[in-house]
Design a protein around this motif. Sequence first.
Motif, PDB file in Angstrom:
ATOM      1  N   GLN A   3       0.830  -1.200   0.000  1.00 17.95           N
ATOM      2  CA  GLN A   3       0.000   0.000   0.000  1.00 17.95           C
ATOM      3  C   GLN A   3       0.870   1.257   0.000  1.00 17.95           C
ATOM      4  OE1 GLN A   3      -3.463   0.100  -0.239  1.00 17.95           O
ATOM      5  NE2 GLN A   3      -3.128  -2.053  -0.710  1.00 17.95           N
ATOM      6  N   ASP A   4       1.983   1.188   0.712  1.00 12.48           N
ATOM      7  CA  ASP A   4       2.895   2.324   0.755  1.00 12.48           C
ATOM      8  C   ASP A   4       3.523   2.561  -0.617  1.00 12.48           C
ATOM      9  OD1 ASP A   4       4.246   4.455   1.987  1.00 12.48           O
ATOM     10  OD2 ASP A   4       6.005   3.198   2.358  1.00 12.48           O
ATOM     11  N   LYS A   5       3.932   1.487  -1.279  1.00  8.91           N
ATOM     12  CA  LYS A   5       4.529   1.616  -2.614  1.00  8.91           C
ATOM     13  C   LYS A   5       3.534   2.199  -3.617  1.00  8.91           C
ATOM     14  CE  LYS A   5       7.828  -2.122  -2.050  1.00  8.91           C
ATOM     15  NZ  LYS A   5       8.164  -3.506  -2.392  1.00  8.91           N
ATOM     16  N   LEU A   6       2.261   1.902  -3.406  1.00  5.79           N
ATOM     17  CA  LEU A   6       1.231   2.436  -4.301  1.00  5.79           C
ATOM     18  C   LEU A   6       0.832   3.871  -3.959  1.00  5.79           C
ATOM     19  CD1 LEU A   6      -1.069  -0.728  -4.498  1.00  5.79           C
ATOM     20  CD2 LEU A   6       0.463   0.141  -6.279  1.00  5.79           C
ATOM     21  N   GLY A   7       1.449   4.418  -2.902  1.00 10.83           N
ATOM     22  CA  GLY A   7       1.155   5.793  -2.499  1.00 10.83           C
ATOM     23  C   GLY A   7      -0.167   5.959  -1.782  1.00 10.83           C
ATOM     24  N   LYS A   8      -0.696   4.901  -1.193  1.00 10.79           N
ATOM     25  CA  LYS A   8      -2.003   4.956  -0.546  1.00 10.79           C
ATOM     26  C   LYS A   8      -1.933   5.250   0.949  1.00 10.79           C
ATOM     27  CE  LYS A   8      -4.374   2.090  -3.907  1.00 10.79           C
ATOM     28  NZ  LYS A   8      -5.220   0.930  -4.127  1.00 10.79           N
ATOM     29  N   LEU A   9      -0.732   5.458   1.491  1.00 12.07           N
ATOM     30  CA  LEU A   9      -0.588   5.811   2.906  1.00 12.07           C
ATOM     31  C   LEU A   9      -0.146   7.269   2.994  1.00 12.07           C
ATOM     32  CD1 LEU A   9       1.195   2.650   4.355  1.00 12.07           C
ATOM     33  CD2 LEU A   9      -1.222   3.200   4.372  1.00 12.07           C
ATOM     34  N   PRO A  10      -1.088   8.174   3.273  1.00 11.64           N
ATOM     35  CA  PRO A  10      -0.710   9.587   3.330  1.00 11.64           C
ATOM     36  C   PRO A  10       0.246   9.860   4.482  1.00 11.64           C
ATOM     37  CG  PRO A  10      -2.994   9.280   4.007  1.00 11.64           C
ATOM     38  CD  PRO A  10      -2.497   7.949   3.539  1.00 11.64           C
ATOM     39  N   ARG A  11       1.104  10.820   4.269  1.00 11.82           N
ATOM     40  CA  ARG A  11       2.086  11.196   5.277  1.00 11.82           C
ATOM     41  C   ARG A  11       1.894  12.651   5.662  1.00 11.82           C
ATOM     42  NH1 ARG A  11       4.545   7.093   2.650  1.00 11.82           N
ATOM     43  NH2 ARG A  11       6.342   6.094   3.587  1.00 11.82           N
ATOM     44  N   ASN A  12       2.195  12.942   6.907  1.00  6.61           N
ATOM     45  CA  ASN A  12       2.264  14.319   7.382  1.00  6.61           C
ATOM     46  C   ASN A  12       3.721  14.590   7.731  1.00  6.61           C
ATOM     47  OD1 ASN A  12      -0.528  14.778   7.228  1.00  6.61           O
ATOM     48  ND2 ASN A  12      -0.828  13.689   9.149  1.00  6.61           N
ATOM     49  N   LEU A  13       4.501  14.981   6.762  1.00  5.12           N
ATOM     50  CA  LEU A  13       5.925  15.212   6.978  1.00  5.12           C
ATOM     51  C   LEU A  13       6.144  16.664   7.413  1.00  5.12           C
ATOM     52  CD1 LEU A  13       7.383  13.333   3.896  1.00  5.12           C
ATOM     53  CD2 LEU A  13       7.169  12.510   6.234  1.00  5.12           C
ATOM     54  N   PHE A  14       7.028  16.833   8.367  1.00  3.62           N
ATOM     55  CA  PHE A  14       7.336  18.154   8.902  1.00  3.62           C
ATOM     56  C   PHE A  14       8.834  18.386   8.800  1.00  3.62           C
ATOM     57  CE2 PHE A  14       3.701  16.504  11.308  1.00  3.62           C
ATOM     58  CZ  PHE A  14       2.766  17.505  11.103  1.00  3.62           C
ATOM     59  N   ASP A  15       9.206  19.658   8.705  1.00  2.00           N
ATOM     60  CA  ASP A  15      10.634  19.974   8.750  1.00  2.00           C
ATOM     61  C   ASP A  15      11.187  19.691  10.137  1.00  2.00           C
ATOM     62  OD1 ASP A  15      10.752  20.768   6.102  1.00  2.00           O
ATOM     63  OD2 ASP A  15      10.188  22.838   6.592  1.00  2.00           O
ATOM     64  N   ASN A  16      10.375  19.927  11.146  1.00  2.00           N
ATOM     65  CA  ASN A  16      10.763  19.654  12.528  1.00  2.00           C
ATOM     66  C   ASN A  16       9.694  18.764  13.161  1.00  2.00           C
ATOM     67  OD1 ASN A  16      13.144  21.361  12.698  1.00  2.00           O
ATOM     68  ND2 ASN A  16      11.708  23.069  12.456  1.00  2.00           N
ATOM     69  N   PRO A  17       9.773  17.445  12.907  1.00  2.00           N
ATOM     70  CA  PRO A  17       8.728  16.560  13.428  1.00  2.00           C
ATOM     71  C   PRO A  17       8.748  16.525  14.950  1.00  2.00           C
ATOM     72  CG  PRO A  17      10.537  15.292  12.535  1.00  2.00           C
ATOM     73  CD  PRO A  17      10.817  16.723  12.208  1.00  2.00           C
TER      74      PRO A  17
END
Length: 196
Positions: A3-17
Amino acid sequence: MEQDKLGKLPRNLFDNPPAKDTIQVPTRGYVIIRTPLDNAGTWIFHCHINYHVTVGMAMVLQIGELGKSSLEGQDWCTGPLQRNVECNTPPPGPFGGPSVIYWNRYIGIDGVKRCVAPGNTVTFSWILDNHNVIEINESDYESCNTHHYPNSTIPTIGDHIWTAPTTLNETHYFACGRWSGDHCRLGMKAKIHVRN
């Protein structure tokens, strides 16, 4: 992973997680953890509810390789097992002694298998009063035919403790007999091998 390879797991990426050591995961949710892997050792991720840990809601990450010198920061104890060797049987417990089967945990799975030493105990444990444990023969285990065993439909409150006989190389079969074998068909059955 697929699912991750297919781009189906959204991410909330931060510069300062956020730097956190505890994350609340919603029902049917997930967490993607991003961390530097520069601190060698074994690191446990686990649910903070003890019962959940005992039924498998935990995992260990091994960072680095085994067997390197302590100068490389990787000289930690791995116990008596060789690296990447599968255990012959599922372990009965952390010290190889008595085994616990959380009976209702196996609904939806095709039963549970355990290997115990002669004289050790197996505790079938459950919370609600809608299960039981009956010892059955192999063919009834396969078909979940439980209705002809005494007390097979009577619910009890766990725990049910069974002691393995001293005879080696025997296999014993157990099932929940409730609802005319439906609980067994849903996976509440156990195959226990008596081995040294």
